[in-house]
Write a protein that holds these residues in place. Structure first.
Motif, PDB file in Angstrom:
ATOM      1  N   GLY A 208       6.895  36.920 -21.417  1.00 59.17           N
ATOM      2  CA  GLY A 208       7.314  35.531 -21.584  1.00 59.17           C
ATOM      3  C   GLY A 208       6.802  34.980 -22.896  1.00 59.17           C
ATOM      4  N   VAL A 209       7.590  34.125 -23.527  1.00 63.33           N
ATOM      5  CA  VAL A 209       7.193  33.487 -24.780  1.00 63.33           C
ATOM      6  C   VAL A 209       7.102  31.976 -24.557  1.00 63.33           C
ATOM      7  N   VAL A 210       5.940  31.423 -24.840  1.00 66.33           N
ATOM      8  CA  VAL A 210       5.693  29.985 -24.702  1.00 66.33           C
ATOM      9  C   VAL A 210       5.861  29.337 -26.062  1.00 66.33           C
ATOM     10  N   VAL A 211       6.739  28.334 -26.139  1.00 70.28           N
ATOM     11  CA  VAL A 211       7.041  27.678 -27.413  1.00 70.28           C
ATOM     12  C   VAL A 211       6.775  26.190 -27.287  1.00 70.28           C
ATOM     13  N   PRO A 212       5.619  25.694 -27.760  1.00 68.16           N
ATOM     14  CA  PRO A 212       5.394  24.245 -27.772  1.00 68.16           C
ATOM     15  C   PRO A 212       6.241  23.606 -28.866  1.00 68.16           C
ATOM     16  N   ALA A 213       6.879  22.488 -28.547  1.00 62.19           N
ATOM     17  CA  ALA A 213       7.783  21.863 -29.520  1.00 62.19           C
ATOM     18  C   ALA A 213       7.620  20.350 -29.497  1.00 62.19           C
ATOM     19  N   TYR A 214       7.361  19.799 -30.662  1.00 63.56           N
ATOM     20  CA  TYR A 214       7.310  18.345 -30.812  1.00 63.56           C
ATOM     21  C   TYR A 214       8.070  17.976 -32.081  1.00 63.56           C
ATOM     22  N   ASN A 215       9.187  17.311 -31.917  1.00 58.72           N
ATOM     23  CA  ASN A 215      10.051  16.920 -33.037  1.00 58.72           C
ATOM     24  C   ASN A 215      10.444  18.136 -33.886  1.00 58.72           C
ATOM     25  N   GLU A 216      11.045  19.111 -33.236  1.00 56.08           N
ATOM     26  CA  GLU A 216      11.439  20.350 -33.904  1.00 56.08           C
ATOM     27  C   GLU A 216      12.962  20.542 -33.901  1.00 56.08           C
ATOM     28  N   GLU A 217      13.707  19.444 -34.027  1.00 54.10           N
ATOM     29  CA  GLU A 217      15.165  19.534 -33.937  1.00 54.10           C
ATOM     30  C   GLU A 217      15.770  20.461 -35.000  1.00 54.10           C
ATOM     31  N   LYS A 218      15.126  20.580 -36.155  1.00 52.18           N
ATOM     32  CA  LYS A 218      15.682  21.388 -37.242  1.00 52.18           C
ATOM     33  C   LYS A 218      15.475  22.886 -37.038  1.00 52.18           C
ATOM     34  N   LEU A 219      14.374  23.253 -36.384  1.00 52.16           N
ATOM     35  CA  LEU A 219      13.983  24.658 -36.375  1.00 52.16           C
ATOM     36  C   LEU A 219      13.899  25.298 -35.001  1.00 52.16           C
ATOM     37  N   ILE A 220      13.957  24.513 -33.932  1.00 50.56           N
ATOM     38  CA  ILE A 220      13.752  25.081 -32.605  1.00 50.56           C
ATOM     39  C   ILE A 220      14.855  26.067 -32.234  1.00 50.56           C
ATOM     40  N   SER A 221      16.087  25.786 -32.616  1.00 51.84           N
ATOM     41  CA  SER A 221      17.189  26.696 -32.303  1.00 51.84           C
ATOM     42  C   SER A 221      17.014  28.024 -33.031  1.00 51.84           C
ATOM     43  N   ALA A 240       7.558  15.431 -25.386  1.00 50.65           N
ATOM     44  CA  ALA A 240       7.972  14.046 -25.615  1.00 50.65           C
ATOM     45  C   ALA A 240       8.437  13.826 -27.053  1.00 50.65           C
ATOM     46  N   SER A 241       9.282  14.704 -27.526  1.00 49.97           N
ATOM     47  CA  SER A 241       9.809  14.566 -28.890  1.00 49.97           C
ATOM     48  C   SER A 241      10.619  13.273 -29.020  1.00 49.97           C
ATOM     49  N   THR A 242      10.522  12.652 -30.183  1.00 56.34           N
ATOM     50  CA  THR A 242      11.253  11.404 -30.432  1.00 56.34           C
ATOM     51  C   THR A 242      12.500  11.631 -31.277  1.00 56.34           C
ATOM     52  N   ASP A 243      12.769  12.884 -31.645  1.00 55.04           N
ATOM     53  CA  ASP A 243      13.976  13.187 -32.412  1.00 55.04           C
ATOM     54  C   ASP A 243      15.012  13.807 -31.462  1.00 55.04           C
ATOM     55  N   ASN A 244      15.870  14.665 -31.965  1.00 55.82           N
ATOM     56  CA  ASN A 244      16.943  15.246 -31.157  1.00 55.82           C
ATOM     57  C   ASN A 244      16.605  16.639 -30.607  1.00 55.82           C
ATOM     58  N   THR A 245      15.317  16.936 -30.463  1.00 53.22           N
ATOM     59  CA  THR A 245      14.922  18.244 -29.949  1.00 53.22           C
ATOM     60  C   THR A 245      15.555  18.520 -28.585  1.00 53.22           C
ATOM     61  N   GLY A 292       7.237  26.246 -32.446  1.00 52.97           N
ATOM     62  CA  GLY A 292       8.651  25.905 -32.505  1.00 52.97           C
ATOM     63  C   GLY A 292       9.157  25.647 -33.900  1.00 52.97           C
ATOM     64  N   ASP A 293       8.315  25.873 -34.915  1.00 50.85           N
ATOM     65  CA  ASP A 293       8.676  25.562 -36.300  1.00 50.85           C
ATOM     66  C   ASP A 293       9.143  26.790 -37.074  1.00 50.85           C
ATOM     67  N   ASN A 294       9.374  27.908 -36.384  1.00 55.09           N
ATOM     68  CA  ASN A 294       9.900  29.131 -37.004  1.00 55.09           C
ATOM     69  C   ASN A 294       8.977  29.681 -38.091  1.00 55.09           C
ATOM     70  N   GLN A 295       7.677  29.461 -37.954  1.00 54.10           N
ATOM     71  CA  GLN A 295       6.719  29.982 -38.920  1.00 54.10           C
ATOM     72  C   GLN A 295       6.044  31.263 -38.425  1.00 54.10           C
ATOM     73  N   MET A 296       6.409  31.723 -37.245  1.00 56.03           N
ATOM     74  CA  MET A 296       5.814  32.942 -36.691  1.00 56.03           C
ATOM     75  C   MET A 296       6.902  34.004 -36.603  1.00 56.03           C
ATOM     76  N   ASN A 297       6.767  35.033 -37.410  1.00 55.66           N
ATOM     77  CA  ASN A 297       7.804  36.049 -37.550  1.00 55.66           C
ATOM     78  C   ASN A 297       7.865  36.935 -36.306  1.00 55.66           C
ATOM     79  N   PRO A 298       9.024  36.996 -35.618  1.00 53.57           N
ATOM     80  CA  PRO A 298       9.147  37.850 -34.428  1.00 53.57           C
ATOM     81  C   PRO A 298       8.900  39.326 -34.718  1.00 53.57           C
TER      82      PRO A 298
END
Length: 517
Positions: A208-221, A240-245, A292-298
């Motif tokens: 399982g991969v756990v991905v914490p995300a806060y205001n990551e609408e640009k990079l989460i996908s 509780a992101s305030t953008d379109n995550t 969730g910011d795509n800074q960790m290379n799979p």
């Protein structure tokens, strides 16, 4: 006559360091063509003194080879060898390919990995019909086209015949075919693989991969799309992101995705905690944490998973400080702060072999996660430091995995002055808790007494010295003759006790890790 190694590379930061390091033992010049990579490939290659040519956008391997061969002409008339950036083949085989060229036995030499009993790939039969090229031993060139090619070497004369025209063949063999069409001699050399990029073993475990995300609408996908297929579940915690995550997550079409939503922002530590709990409920064997910011290379995930699968570690984490080439994008101030916090974490956690504790790219076994009291996990950014303290307290093995730093579009929201102060206070409290649980309650060890008296005597010695200094320079007060001696005694005794305590703590850590000191 120098030998030039050319390496076409595209998003190969996971391997490029080792490939250049190994190849550098056998070639005089290394040319790396970075074919529009979005990772740290070019930076690492430059730091290792390779000649780096960058393509502004991804153009494909053949164009990379064209660029590299043209650039290699500046080094004279020596042999040129193509080296793949996947680090699959034994670099000790490089001289085997270069020698026939230097002794003029052949102008094009192919390294191949031969599997016993494997025949010609039927998809390549057309090449046999078109041109039955034979090498010096009377073997068909096409026999080896179905194999994974490790290295391909060319003489300087044959390079002039290369057209860099693509067809159905692998790029290296298109070039070999050009040399053969021009009448140059061909030779094949067997090359052994040093490892297989076989992910089958990962499918045998529930990951399982756990991905914490806060205001990551640009990079989460993009982050989710890059997670390998052997991962069973992806737990994204929308903190509780305030953008379109949330809206972006609703559009992701991946059956592995499980979204956990926080109505109120609780911090990255809390987000990971809730991801861990869901993973335990669904009986995952190994849990990986990726931002969730795509800074960790799979591409580095297998390196985190294998020590756990092989039983060598219960918890693995990335380490960006392992070598100079991997500290890309890290400012001097950030490096200093990270190194200082690494030292504090070593003392606090008792893991003296662990560096870069702020690296959040981690993996943990189900056994370890279910036995470290995760309900009390620190909810602020220092959760990773807290994890190390807990893991040591309960006797689990940890291991660093060296990987390059990567900073993409996302900017860190951490305020480092506040971060350092909060995490340092937390670590001191957790350090005292570890001494109580591990060395007092679970199993008494005298290092507790060394630490306690060291923490009393050392400050007393420092304060006494400051009092003497200020009294003599500022107030002119009378100083008893015995006071400097008492201050020095406190300081030396406190320092010695603290160092002895650290030594015993280090010894206990390495004993648990089965390392002799």
């Amino acid at each position: 006559m120098g030998v030039t190694g050319i390496i076409p590379a595209y998003n190969d930061e996971a391997n490029i360091h080792d490939v250049i390091k190994k190849a550098g033992l056998y070639v005089d010049n290394i040319v790396v063509v970075d074919d529009g990579s979005i990772d740290s490939t070019a930076y690492i290659a430059e730091k290792m003194d390779a000649h780096v040519i960058k393509h502004d956008k991804h153009k494909g391997k053949m164009e990379s080879l064209r660029t590299a061969f043209r650039y290699s002409q500046k080094f004279g008339n020596g042999p040129v060898i193509i080296i793949n950036a996947d680090d699959l083949y034994d670099s000790d085989a490089i001289p085997k390919l270069i020698t026939p060229v230097m002794w003029m036995e052949a102008d094009a030499v192919v390294g191949y990995n031969e599997y016993p009993g494997q025949g010609i790939n039927t998809d390549l039969q057309s090449l046999i019909d078109m041109a039955p090229y034979l090498d010096s031993d009377g073997k068909y060139l096409s026999k080896y086209l179905s194999q994974n090619i490790g290295f391909t070497a060319f003489s300087s004369l044959s390079t002039a015949s290369l057209t860099f025209t693509e067809d159905s063949l692998p790029e290296e063999l298109c070039l070999v075919k050009d040399a053969l069409n021009a009448g140059f001699k061909f030779k094949e050399v067997s090359v052994k693989k040093v490892k297989e990029k076989n992910t089958d073993i990962f499918y045998k475990h529930k990951i399982g991969v756990v991905v914490p995300a806060y205001n990551e609408e640009k990079l989460i996908s993009t982050t989710i799309e890059g997670i390998p297929g052997y991962v069973n579940r992806i737990y994204v915690i929308n903190d509780a992101s305030t953008d379109n995550t949330a809206e972006v997550l609703n559009l992701v079409n991946d059956p592995r995705l499980s979204v956990i939503t926080h109505e109120k922002n609780q911090g990255v530590g809390a987000a990971i905690l809730h991801g861990y709990k869901r993973a335990l409920q669904e009986d995952m064997d190994i849990m990986v944490v990726m931002g969730g910011d795509n800074q960790m290379n799979p591409a580095h995930m297998p390196s985190l998973l294998m020590p756990i699968i092989e039983g060598k570690a219960d918890y693995t984490k990335g380490n960006r400080l392992g070598c100079d080439e991997f500290r890309c994008g890290m400012s001097s101030w950030r490096l200093f702060g990270n190194s200082l916090l690494s030292l504090i974490t070593k003392i606090g956690s008792g893991y003296w072999h662990i560096t870069d504790p702020q690296n959040g790219y981690t993996a943990i076994s189900k056994h370890a996660l279910s036995n470290i009291e995760i309900d009390t996990l620190y909810t602020y950014y220092g959760y990773c430091n807290d994890m190390l303290v807990k893991l040591n307290t309960f006797g689990f093995k940890t291991q660093d995995v060296t990987m390059p730093a990567h900073y993409g579009e996302e900017k860190s929201s951490i305020k480092y002055s506040r971060y350092m102060s909060k995490v340092s206070v937390m670590l001191f409290k957790k350090f005292l808790w570890r001494l109580k649980v591990k060395y007092s309650i679970t199993n008494f060890h005298p290092l507790v007494l060394f630490y306690v008296f060291g923490m009393i005597f050392l400050p007393l010695g420092v304060l006494t010295g400051l009092y003497i200094l200020l009294s003599g320079l500022v107030t002119g007060w009378y100083i008893p003759a015995s006071l400097p001696l008492i201050g020095a005694l406190f300081f030396i005794a406190g320092l010695q006790m603290t160092l002895f305590a650290m030594f015993f703590d280090m010894k206990e850590c390495y004993r648990a890790m089965d390392v002799n000191i």
